[in-house]
Scaffold this motif. Structure first.
Motif, PDB file in Angstrom:
ATOM      1  N   LEU A  86       0.831  -1.203   0.000  1.00 23.06           N
ATOM      2  CA  LEU A  86       0.000   0.000   0.000  1.00 23.06           C
ATOM      3  C   LEU A  86       0.867   1.256   0.000  1.00 23.06           C
ATOM      4  N   ASP A  87       2.008   1.188   0.686  1.00 23.42           N
ATOM      5  CA  ASP A  87       2.918   2.339   0.691  1.00 23.42           C
ATOM      6  C   ASP A  87       3.440   2.621  -0.708  1.00 23.42           C
ATOM      7  N   ARG A  88       3.741   1.582  -1.465  1.00 20.43           N
ATOM      8  CA  ARG A  88       4.197   1.781  -2.842  1.00 20.43           C
ATOM      9  C   ARG A  88       3.103   2.387  -3.708  1.00 20.43           C
ATOM     10  N   LEU A  89       1.867   2.011  -3.404  1.00 19.89           N
ATOM     11  CA  LEU A  89       0.724   2.462  -4.197  1.00 19.89           C
ATOM     12  C   LEU A  89       0.319   3.895  -3.880  1.00 19.89           C
ATOM     13  N   ARG A  90       0.448   4.289  -2.634  1.00 24.80           N
ATOM     14  CA  ARG A  90      -0.146   5.546  -2.170  1.00 24.80           C
ATOM     15  C   ARG A  90       0.551   6.779  -2.751  1.00 24.80           C
ATOM     16  N   LEU A  91      -0.258   7.731  -3.203  1.00 25.73           N
ATOM     17  CA  LEU A  91       0.234   9.040  -3.627  1.00 25.73           C
ATOM     18  C   LEU A  91      -0.375  10.102  -2.720  1.00 25.73           C
ATOM     19  N   THR A  92       0.459  10.998  -2.264  1.00 26.65           N
ATOM     20  CA  THR A  92       0.034  12.178  -1.517  1.00 26.65           C
ATOM     21  C   THR A  92       0.319  13.397  -2.392  1.00 26.65           C
ATOM     22  N   PRO A  93      -0.184  14.563  -2.031  1.00 29.29           N
ATOM     23  CA  PRO A  93       0.184  15.753  -2.810  1.00 29.29           C
ATOM     24  C   PRO A  93       1.692  15.952  -2.893  1.00 29.29           C
ATOM     25  N   GLU A  94       2.392  15.613  -1.803  1.00 26.69           N
ATOM     26  CA  GLU A  94       3.856  15.755  -1.810  1.00 26.69           C
ATOM     27  C   GLU A  94       4.490  14.776  -2.793  1.00 26.69           C
ATOM     28  N   ARG A  95       3.980  13.554  -2.825  1.00 28.23           N
ATOM     29  CA  ARG A  95       4.527  12.566  -3.764  1.00 28.23           C
ATOM     30  C   ARG A  95       4.193  12.931  -5.205  1.00 28.23           C
ATOM     31  N   VAL A  96       3.027  13.488  -5.443  1.00 34.52           N
ATOM     32  CA  VAL A  96       2.690  13.949  -6.799  1.00 34.52           C
ATOM     33  C   VAL A  96       3.648  15.062  -7.217  1.00 34.52           C
ATOM     34  N   SER A  97       3.959  15.959  -6.304  1.00 30.91           N
ATOM     35  CA  SER A  97       4.919  17.026  -6.616  1.00 30.91           C
ATOM     36  C   SER A  97       6.294  16.453  -6.935  1.00 30.91           C
ATOM     37  N   ALA A  98       6.679  15.401  -6.211  1.00 29.92           N
ATOM     38  CA  ALA A  98       7.973  14.763  -6.481  1.00 29.92           C
ATOM     39  C   ALA A  98       7.980  14.100  -7.850  1.00 29.92           C
ATOM     40  N   VAL A  99       6.861  13.502  -8.233  1.00 32.83           N
ATOM     41  CA  VAL A  99       6.739  12.893  -9.564  1.00 32.83           C
ATOM     42  C   VAL A  99       6.876  13.960 -10.647  1.00 32.83           C
ATOM     43  N   ALA A 100       6.231  15.096 -10.438  1.00 31.15           N
ATOM     44  CA  ALA A 100       6.342  16.198 -11.401  1.00 31.15           C
ATOM     45  C   ALA A 100       7.767  16.733 -11.464  1.00 31.15           C
ATOM     46  N   GLN A 101       8.418  16.815 -10.319  1.00 31.21           N
ATOM     47  CA  GLN A 101       9.788  17.318 -10.291  1.00 31.21           C
ATOM     48  C   GLN A 101      10.727  16.407 -11.070  1.00 31.21           C
ATOM     49  N   ALA A 102      10.453  15.098 -11.046  1.00 28.57           N
ATOM     50  CA  ALA A 102      11.290  14.162 -11.818  1.00 28.57           C
ATOM     51  C   ALA A 102      11.242  14.481 -13.303  1.00 28.57           C
ATOM     52  N   LEU A 103      10.086  14.930 -13.794  1.00 23.92           N
ATOM     53  CA  LEU A 103       9.984  15.336 -15.196  1.00 23.92           C
ATOM     54  C   LEU A 103      10.819  16.589 -15.453  1.00 23.92           C
ATOM     55  N   ARG A 104      10.789  17.505 -14.516  1.00 26.40           N
ATOM     56  CA  ARG A 104      11.611  18.722 -14.675  1.00 26.40           C
ATOM     57  C   ARG A 104      13.102  18.381 -14.654  1.00 26.40           C
ATOM     58  N   ASP A 105      13.460  17.435 -13.792  1.00 27.68           N
ATOM     59  CA  ASP A 105      14.860  17.009 -13.751  1.00 27.68           C
ATOM     60  C   ASP A 105      15.278  16.385 -15.078  1.00 27.68           C
ATOM     61  N   LEU A 106      14.381  15.626 -15.693  1.00 28.37           N
ATOM     62  CA  LEU A 106      14.682  15.036 -17.002  1.00 28.37           C
ATOM     63  C   LEU A 106      14.914  16.116 -18.052  1.00 28.37           C
ATOM     64  N   ALA A 107      14.096  17.144 -18.002  1.00 26.25           N
ATOM     65  CA  ALA A 107      14.238  18.223 -18.988  1.00 26.25           C
ATOM     66  C   ALA A 107      15.602  18.896 -18.895  1.00 26.25           C
ATOM     67  N   ALA A 108      16.196  18.878 -17.718  1.00 26.14           N
ATOM     68  CA  ALA A 108      17.492  19.545 -17.529  1.00 26.14           C
ATOM     69  C   ALA A 108      18.670  18.688 -17.986  1.00 26.14           C
ATOM     70  N   LEU A 109      18.407  17.423 -18.287  1.00 24.55           N
ATOM     71  CA  LEU A 109      19.496  16.521 -18.666  1.00 24.55           C
ATOM     72  C   LEU A 109      19.803  16.614 -20.156  1.00 24.55           C
ATOM     73  N   PRO A 110      21.037  16.267 -20.553  1.00 20.67           N
ATOM     74  CA  PRO A 110      21.370  16.253 -21.984  1.00 20.67           C
ATOM     75  C   PRO A 110      20.509  15.265 -22.755  1.00 20.67           C
ATOM     76  N   ASP A 111      20.257  15.580 -23.995  1.00 24.62           N
ATOM     77  CA  ASP A 111      19.502  14.692 -24.885  1.00 24.62           C
ATOM     78  C   ASP A 111      20.453  13.603 -25.391  1.00 24.62           C
ATOM     79  N   PRO A 112      20.110  12.315 -25.160  1.00 19.21           N
ATOM     80  CA  PRO A 112      21.028  11.267 -25.621  1.00 19.21           C
ATOM     81  C   PRO A 112      20.969  11.031 -27.125  1.00 19.21           C
ATOM     82  N   ILE A 113      19.869  11.438 -27.765  1.00 23.35           N
ATOM     83  CA  ILE A 113      19.686  11.104 -29.175  1.00 23.35           C
ATOM     84  C   ILE A 113      20.628  11.939 -30.041  1.00 23.35           C
ATOM     85  N   GLY A 114      21.336  11.256 -30.917  1.00 21.98           N
ATOM     86  CA  GLY A 114      22.305  11.910 -31.783  1.00 21.98           C
ATOM     87  C   GLY A 114      23.704  11.981 -31.200  1.00 21.98           C
TER      88      GLY A 114
END
Length: 423
Positions: free
Chosen positions: A70-98
């Motif tokens: 259940l802990d793995r399943l549960r999302l809180t507003p804080e965990r949703v924010s962390a999920v969104a932040q992971a996308l922002r972190d990805l955007a800051a990384l170099p593009d591997p393609i090419g």
């Protein structure tokens, strides 16, 4: 498997193929802008996502799902924010393609370069970890891959809400929504996905041992195997015992329901009498049940820790809970032998001030990640600076350890000439 499942997967895969060709041409700026927009959309939909997740959690509780799952399943507003932040972190990384992996000019003047390219269509099969839905979609977009997701039924409402948000954001930006698709059928859909050779380029299973073995043994599509985490901390004779205590407790209790949490603690007999009472008291205070060997029993009693006698099943188990197998070993050799016997080639940690012992441990332990004087909880794509991760590979081909952008690429050779022919 049913004809309906085969057809559903075929339609999804063909749409994903079209989407993947569009993604492969996107410049980094456009992909990064989409990732940032997806992050904002996920965060804006937090109330909706958490409400959907509450339905999943309620159903899990009614079904008697274990607390750690259940802990793995549960999302809180804080965990949703962390999920969104992971996308922002990805955007800051170099593009591997090419990216040029290597290249040279041959004696005949041909210029050859090996460059990174997307895999194409990737199937992701996972259990009750709804954050994986967003991580996989983000990693797929940044690496130019279309993702077909099949999450566990336990997170069905959450996954549906998240994928709806992600697809809507892609469509709003004029990008193909079919770059992210969710299969919502039963086991027949899983079988159809893993046998869709020629339609799907790669399948990645992420979850328990049963799920992974089922995919590995039935798939005709290439598979990158992510493994269970039967993770050990070994406290050497030359360990700094305060450091060792902090590492052992953090490795077990920081978040016990995840695969990089330590499941076993091995202690060299030279420091057992001094170390075990203190660490067992702290583990016991955190609510950890100790599965101990005979030499641990007395120390557990002194420390007031909950205790039972360890079994071979305990040593081999991925507890994913506040449980830890604990034993005393006579030597570094014995610790290595024990880990070789029971470990899952995921993450292993040694705590020692003896550089020779550390070098031997690193050289002889066969695992995707080997730690020296550090918590096992650091085996994570985000902690390694990769942004999100799609899983932790315990195999040895192509990808090993935390799998992020580069692990979702293949390569092609580009050869440029000015009329050369082979004699």
């Amino acid at each position: 498997m049913s004809e309906e499942s085969v057809e559903r997967v075929r339609v999804a895969a063909e749409a994903a193929r079209v989407a993947s060709r569009r993604l492969a041409l996107l410049p980094r700026a456009e992909k990064d802008a989409a990732l940032l927009a997806m992050a904002d959309a996920v965060e804006a939909a937090s109330e909706r996502v958490v409400a959907a997740n509450a339905d999943d959690v309620r159903r899990g509780e009614e079904a008697g799902t274990r607390a750690n799952l259940l802990d793995r399943l549960r999302l809180t507003p804080e965990r949703v924010s962390a999920v969104a932040q992971a996308l922002r972190d990805l955007a800051a990384l170099p593009d591997p393609i090419g990216e040029v992996v290597r290249g040279s000019t041959l004696a005949n003047g041909l210029q050859i370069t090996q460059v990174r390219v997307p895999m194409g269509v990737v199937g992701m099969i996972y259990e009750a970890r709804p954050n994986v839905t967003v991580d996989a979609a983000g990693l797929g977009l940044k690496s130019g891959n279309a993702m077909i997701l099949r999450g566990g039924s336990a997170a069905a409402s959450t996954n549906a809400a998240l994928v709806d948000v992600l697809r809507g954001t892609l469509a709003e930006r004029g990008l193909p929504a079919d770059a992210v698709q969710l299969l919502e059928g039963g086991r027949d859909d899983v079988r159809a996905l893993v046998t869709a050779r020629g339609l799907v380029d790669l399948v990645i299973p992420r979850g328990g041992a049963d799920l992974i073995q089922t995919v590995v043994t039935t798939a005709t599509v290439p598979v990158i195997e992510t493994g269970i985490g039967n993770v050990h901390v070994y406290v050497d004779a030359a360990a700094d015992l305060d450091m060792a205590r902090a590492i052992a407790v953090n490795s077990k209790t920081h978040r016990p329901s995840v695969c990089n949490a330590a499941e076993s603690l091995l202690v060299h007999e030279a420091v057992a009498e001094e170390f075990l009472p203190k660490v067992l008291a702290e583990l016991g205070g955190a609510g950890v049940l100790v599965h101990g060997d005979e030499r641990t029993a007395t120390f557990a009693e002194q420390a007031g820790a909950a205790y039972d006698a360890v079994t071979d099943e305990d040593w081999a188990a991925e507890h994913l809970a506040l449980e830890m197998s604990v034993g005393v070993v006579p030597s570094l050799d014995a610790a290595i032998e024990h880990i070789t016997t029971y470990g899952s080639q995921h993450t292993e940690s040694i705590v020692t001030e003896d550089r020779s012992a550390a070098r031997r441990f690193v050289a002889e332990i066969d695992a995707a990640v080997v730690m020296v004087n550090a918590s096992t909880r650091f085996t994570d794509g985000g902690e390694f600076g990769f942004g999100a991760e799609i899983g932790i590979s315990t195999q040895k081909l192509h990808a090993r350890g935390p799998m992020a952008l580069q692990e979702l690429t293949s390569t092609k050779w580009v050869v440029q000439g000015d009329g050369q022919v082979r004699a």
